[in-house]
Write a protein that holds these residues in place. Structure first.
Motif, PDB file in Angstrom:
ATOM      1  N   ARG A  11       0.824  -1.215   0.000  1.00  0.00           N
ATOM      2  CA  ARG A  11       0.000   0.000   0.000  1.00  0.00           C
ATOM      3  C   ARG A  11       0.853   1.257   0.000  1.00  0.00           C
ATOM      4  O   ARG A  11       1.890   1.325   0.653  1.00  0.00           O
ATOM      5  N   ALA A  12       0.370   2.280  -0.675  1.00  0.00           N
ATOM      6  CA  ALA A  12       1.069   3.567  -0.732  1.00  0.00           C
ATOM      7  C   ALA A  12       1.104   4.239   0.633  1.00  0.00           C
ATOM      8  O   ALA A  12       2.056   4.958   0.951  1.00  0.00           O
ATOM      9  N   ASP A  13       0.090   3.988   1.462  1.00  0.00           N
ATOM     10  CA  ASP A  13       0.052   4.631   2.782  1.00  0.00           C
ATOM     11  C   ASP A  13       0.894   3.905   3.836  1.00  0.00           C
ATOM     12  O   ASP A  13       0.953   4.318   4.989  1.00  0.00           O
ATOM     13  N   ASP A  14       1.580   2.844   3.444  1.00  0.00           N
ATOM     14  CA  ASP A  14       2.492   2.120   4.342  1.00  0.00           C
ATOM     15  C   ASP A  14       3.825   2.871   4.340  1.00  0.00           C
ATOM     16  O   ASP A  14       4.481   3.000   3.303  1.00  0.00           O
ATOM     17  N   ALA A  67      -8.979  -8.763  -4.019  1.00  0.00           N
ATOM     18  CA  ALA A  67      -9.711  -9.791  -4.758  1.00  0.00           C
ATOM     19  C   ALA A  67     -11.172  -9.838  -4.320  1.00  0.00           C
ATOM     20  O   ALA A  67     -11.539  -9.329  -3.260  1.00  0.00           O
ATOM     21  N   LEU A  68     -11.984 -10.473  -5.157  1.00  0.00           N
ATOM     22  CA  LEU A  68     -13.416 -10.636  -4.930  1.00  0.00           C
ATOM     23  C   LEU A  68     -13.749 -12.114  -5.035  1.00  0.00           C
ATOM     24  O   LEU A  68     -13.454 -12.740  -6.052  1.00  0.00           O
ATOM     25  N   THR A  69     -14.367 -12.676  -3.966  1.00  0.00           N
ATOM     26  CA  THR A  69     -14.734 -14.090  -4.036  1.00  0.00           C
ATOM     27  C   THR A  69     -15.877 -14.274  -5.023  1.00  0.00           C
ATOM     28  O   THR A  69     -16.783 -13.449  -5.098  1.00  0.00           O
ATOM     29  N   GLU A  70     -15.810 -15.350  -5.770  1.00  0.00           N
ATOM     30  CA  GLU A  70     -16.809 -15.594  -6.806  1.00  0.00           C
ATOM     31  C   GLU A  70     -18.109 -16.152  -6.244  1.00  0.00           C
ATOM     32  O   GLU A  70     -19.168 -15.913  -6.792  1.00  0.00           O
ATOM     33  N   SER A  71     -18.049 -16.861  -5.131  1.00  0.00           N
ATOM     34  CA  SER A  71     -19.254 -17.503  -4.601  1.00  0.00           C
ATOM     35  C   SER A  71     -20.143 -16.549  -3.822  1.00  0.00           C
ATOM     36  O   SER A  71     -21.367 -16.618  -3.922  1.00  0.00           O
ATOM     37  N   ASP A  72     -19.540 -15.643  -3.038  1.00  0.00           N
ATOM     38  CA  ASP A  72     -20.363 -14.787  -2.176  1.00  0.00           C
ATOM     39  C   ASP A  72     -19.923 -13.321  -2.179  1.00  0.00           C
ATOM     40  O   ASP A  72     -20.315 -12.563  -1.302  1.00  0.00           O
ATOM     41  N   PHE A  73     -19.127 -12.941  -3.151  1.00  0.00           N
ATOM     42  CA  PHE A  73     -18.768 -11.535  -3.410  1.00  0.00           C
ATOM     43  C   PHE A  73     -18.203 -10.806  -2.184  1.00  0.00           C
ATOM     44  O   PHE A  73     -18.535  -9.658  -1.934  1.00  0.00           O
ATOM     45  N   ARG A  74     -17.323 -11.487  -1.447  1.00  0.00           N
ATOM     46  CA  ARG A  74     -16.618 -10.828  -0.349  1.00  0.00           C
ATOM     47  C   ARG A  74     -15.356 -10.178  -0.917  1.00  0.00           C
ATOM     48  O   ARG A  74     -14.726 -10.707  -1.828  1.00  0.00           O
ATOM     49  N   LEU A  75     -14.985  -9.041  -0.351  1.00  0.00           N
ATOM     50  CA  LEU A  75     -13.754  -8.350  -0.750  1.00  0.00           C
ATOM     51  C   LEU A  75     -12.622  -8.792   0.165  1.00  0.00           C
ATOM     52  O   LEU A  75     -12.791  -8.842   1.383  1.00  0.00           O
ATOM     53  N   LEU A  76     -11.479  -9.088  -0.447  1.00  0.00           N
ATOM     54  CA  LEU A  76     -10.343  -9.594   0.312  1.00  0.00           C
ATOM     55  C   LEU A  76      -9.077  -8.818  -0.004  1.00  0.00           C
ATOM     56  O   LEU A  76      -8.894  -8.359  -1.135  1.00  0.00           O
ATOM     57  N   ARG A  95      -7.368 -11.443   4.297  1.00  0.00           N
ATOM     58  CA  ARG A  95      -8.122 -10.619   5.252  1.00  0.00           C
ATOM     59  C   ARG A  95      -9.317 -10.022   4.528  1.00  0.00           C
ATOM     60  O   ARG A  95      -9.184  -9.473   3.439  1.00  0.00           O
ATOM     61  N   GLU A  96     -10.504 -10.133   5.145  1.00  0.00           N
ATOM     62  CA  GLU A  96     -11.697  -9.535   4.553  1.00  0.00           C
ATOM     63  C   GLU A  96     -11.667  -8.030   4.800  1.00  0.00           C
ATOM     64  O   GLU A  96     -11.295  -7.578   5.879  1.00  0.00           O
ATOM     65  N   ILE A  97     -12.065  -7.261   3.785  1.00  0.00           N
ATOM     66  CA  ILE A  97     -12.033  -5.797   3.866  1.00  0.00           C
ATOM     67  C   ILE A  97     -13.359  -5.213   3.390  1.00  0.00           C
ATOM     68  O   ILE A  97     -14.213  -5.927   2.862  1.00  0.00           O
ATOM     69  N   GLU A  98     -13.500  -3.908   3.554  1.00  0.00           N
ATOM     70  CA  GLU A  98     -14.676  -3.173   3.092  1.00  0.00           C
ATOM     71  C   GLU A  98     -14.367  -2.536   1.732  1.00  0.00           C
ATOM     72  O   GLU A  98     -13.205  -2.380   1.353  1.00  0.00           O
ATOM     73  N   TYR A  99     -15.396  -2.098   1.055  1.00  0.00           N
ATOM     74  CA  TYR A  99     -15.249  -1.464  -0.259  1.00  0.00           C
ATOM     75  C   TYR A  99     -14.299  -0.259  -0.198  1.00  0.00           C
ATOM     76  O   TYR A  99     -13.452  -0.091  -1.071  1.00  0.00           O
ATOM     77  N   ASP A 100     -14.425   0.558   0.836  1.00  0.00           N
ATOM     78  CA  ASP A 100     -13.583   1.761   0.950  1.00  0.00           C
ATOM     79  C   ASP A 100     -12.105   1.444   1.146  1.00  0.00           C
ATOM     80  O   ASP A 100     -11.263   2.316   0.959  1.00  0.00           O
ATOM     81  N   ASP A 101     -11.778   0.202   1.525  1.00  0.00           N
ATOM     82  CA  ASP A 101     -10.382  -0.202   1.702  1.00  0.00           C
ATOM     83  C   ASP A 101      -9.700  -0.556   0.384  1.00  0.00           C
ATOM     84  O   ASP A 101      -8.476  -0.676   0.331  1.00  0.00           O
ATOM     85  N   LEU A 102     -10.492  -0.731  -0.667  1.00  0.00           N
ATOM     86  CA  LEU A 102      -9.924  -1.084  -1.974  1.00  0.00           C
ATOM     87  C   LEU A 102      -9.141   0.087  -2.561  1.00  0.00           C
ATOM     88  O   LEU A 102      -9.467   1.251  -2.324  1.00  0.00           O
ATOM     89  N   GLU A 158     -26.050  -4.814 -10.975  1.00  0.00           N
ATOM     90  CA  GLU A 158     -26.250  -3.564 -10.237  1.00  0.00           C
ATOM     91  C   GLU A 158     -26.546  -3.841  -8.759  1.00  0.00           C
ATOM     92  O   GLU A 158     -26.013  -3.172  -7.868  1.00  0.00           O
ATOM     93  N   ARG A 159     -27.388  -4.840  -8.491  1.00  0.00           N
ATOM     94  CA  ARG A 159     -27.715  -5.181  -7.095  1.00  0.00           C
ATOM     95  C   ARG A 159     -26.495  -5.747  -6.366  1.00  0.00           C
ATOM     96  O   ARG A 159     -26.244  -5.407  -5.200  1.00  0.00           O
ATOM     97  N   ILE A 160     -25.741  -6.594  -7.018  1.00  0.00           N
ATOM     98  CA  ILE A 160     -24.552  -7.180  -6.386  1.00  0.00           C
ATOM     99  C   ILE A 160     -23.569  -6.076  -6.009  1.00  0.00           C
ATOM    100  O   ILE A 160     -23.047  -6.050  -4.888  1.00  0.00           O
ATOM    101  N   ILE A 161     -23.331  -5.146  -6.911  1.00  0.00           N
ATOM    102  CA  ILE A 161     -22.400  -4.051  -6.627  1.00  0.00           C
ATOM    103  C   ILE A 161     -22.928  -3.181  -5.486  1.00  0.00           C
ATOM    104  O   ILE A 161     -22.166  -2.771  -4.610  1.00  0.00           O
ATOM    105  N   GLU A 162     -24.227  -2.947  -5.467  1.00  0.00           N
ATOM    106  CA  GLU A 162     -24.819  -2.185  -4.355  1.00  0.00           C
ATOM    107  C   GLU A 162     -24.583  -2.903  -3.025  1.00  0.00           C
ATOM    108  O   GLU A 162     -24.221  -2.280  -2.024  1.00  0.00           O
ATOM    109  N   GLU A 163     -24.754  -4.222  -2.999  1.00  0.00           N
ATOM    110  CA  GLU A 163     -24.532  -4.987  -1.770  1.00  0.00           C
ATOM    111  C   GLU A 163     -23.068  -4.965  -1.352  1.00  0.00           C
ATOM    112  O   GLU A 163     -22.759  -4.946  -0.158  1.00  0.00           O
ATOM    113  N   ILE A 164     -22.152  -4.973  -2.314  1.00  0.00           N
ATOM    114  CA  ILE A 164     -20.729  -4.931  -1.994  1.00  0.00           C
ATOM    115  C   ILE A 164     -20.358  -3.579  -1.402  1.00  0.00           C
ATOM    116  O   ILE A 164     -19.624  -3.504  -0.410  1.00  0.00           O
TER     117      ILE A 164
END
Length: 190
Positions: free
Chosen positions: A22-25, A38-47, A78-85, A170-176
């Motif tokens: 990361r640049a902020d490191d 990365a994005l899991t294909e089965s349940d769209f978790r961000l990693l 490690r699982e992360i939030e959208y804003d961490d990408l 569109e719904r999947i991206i909204e949920e992510i």
């Protein structure tokens, strides 16, 4: 239940690769571990994936993240939030979701075949953008006669439903992206 708990393999698609972390490191460059988002294909978790130094991973690659013994070139997940990408990962997200939906069309067509009421007044189909009471009822009537075979079949048989694949994306991206959704159908959160 996660993939590892059920014994199934979890695969993720790489959204961004940061060979120097990361640049902020603030650590010196040689001390930073290479990372990938990365994005899991089965349940769209961000990693966030911490990679081995010589791990050859690129954007768009599919990698095994579960079970841990099947990971190649990945030290930590490690699982992360959208804003961490990273910005690049955020811009790649929609393309990755579209690819997953296209590759596994049967799974997503079956959502239209199998969607159920959530409450007395709310149906899973109503969670999809642009689907109100009338369109929901059109889908329910058409699937009573015969299950949908493909997105094209769905679009042909349900008057008013255009681009059923895009509606799901569109719904999947909204949920992510959203932290505060009451109902989640596709993107799981820990």
């Amino acid at each position: 239940m996660s993939e590892s708990e059920s014994g199934r393999e979890a695969v993720a698609v790489v959204l961004d690769f940061l060979p120097h972390g990361r640049a902020d490191d603030d650590r010196p460059r040689y001390q930073k571990e290479p990372l990938a988002y990365a994005l899991t294909e089965s349940d769209f978790r961000l990693l966030e994936l911490t990679l081995e130094r010589d791990g050859g991973i690129g954007i768009g690659d599919s990698v095994t993240v579960e079970p841990p013994e099947d990971r190649e070139g990945i030290e930590k997940v490690r699982e992360i939030e959208y804003d961490d990408l990273s910005a690049a990962a955020q811009s790649e997200l929609e393309h990755a979701v579209v690819d997953v939906v296209e590759r596994d069309e049967r799974r997503f067509v079956d959502f239209y075949n199998d969607a159920q009421p959530i409450t007395l007044r709310l149906h899973q189909l109503n969670l999809l953008p642009g689907i109100g009471k009338k369109l929901r009822n059109n889908v329910l009537e058409a699937r009573k006669r015969q299950p949908f075979e493909s997105f094209d079949d769905l679009e042909d048989r349900v008057a008013g439903l255009h681009n059923p694949e895009d509606v799901l994306v569109e719904r999947i991206i909204e949920e992510i992206r959203a932290d505060d959704l009451k109902y989640r159908t596709f993107a799981r959160r820990e």
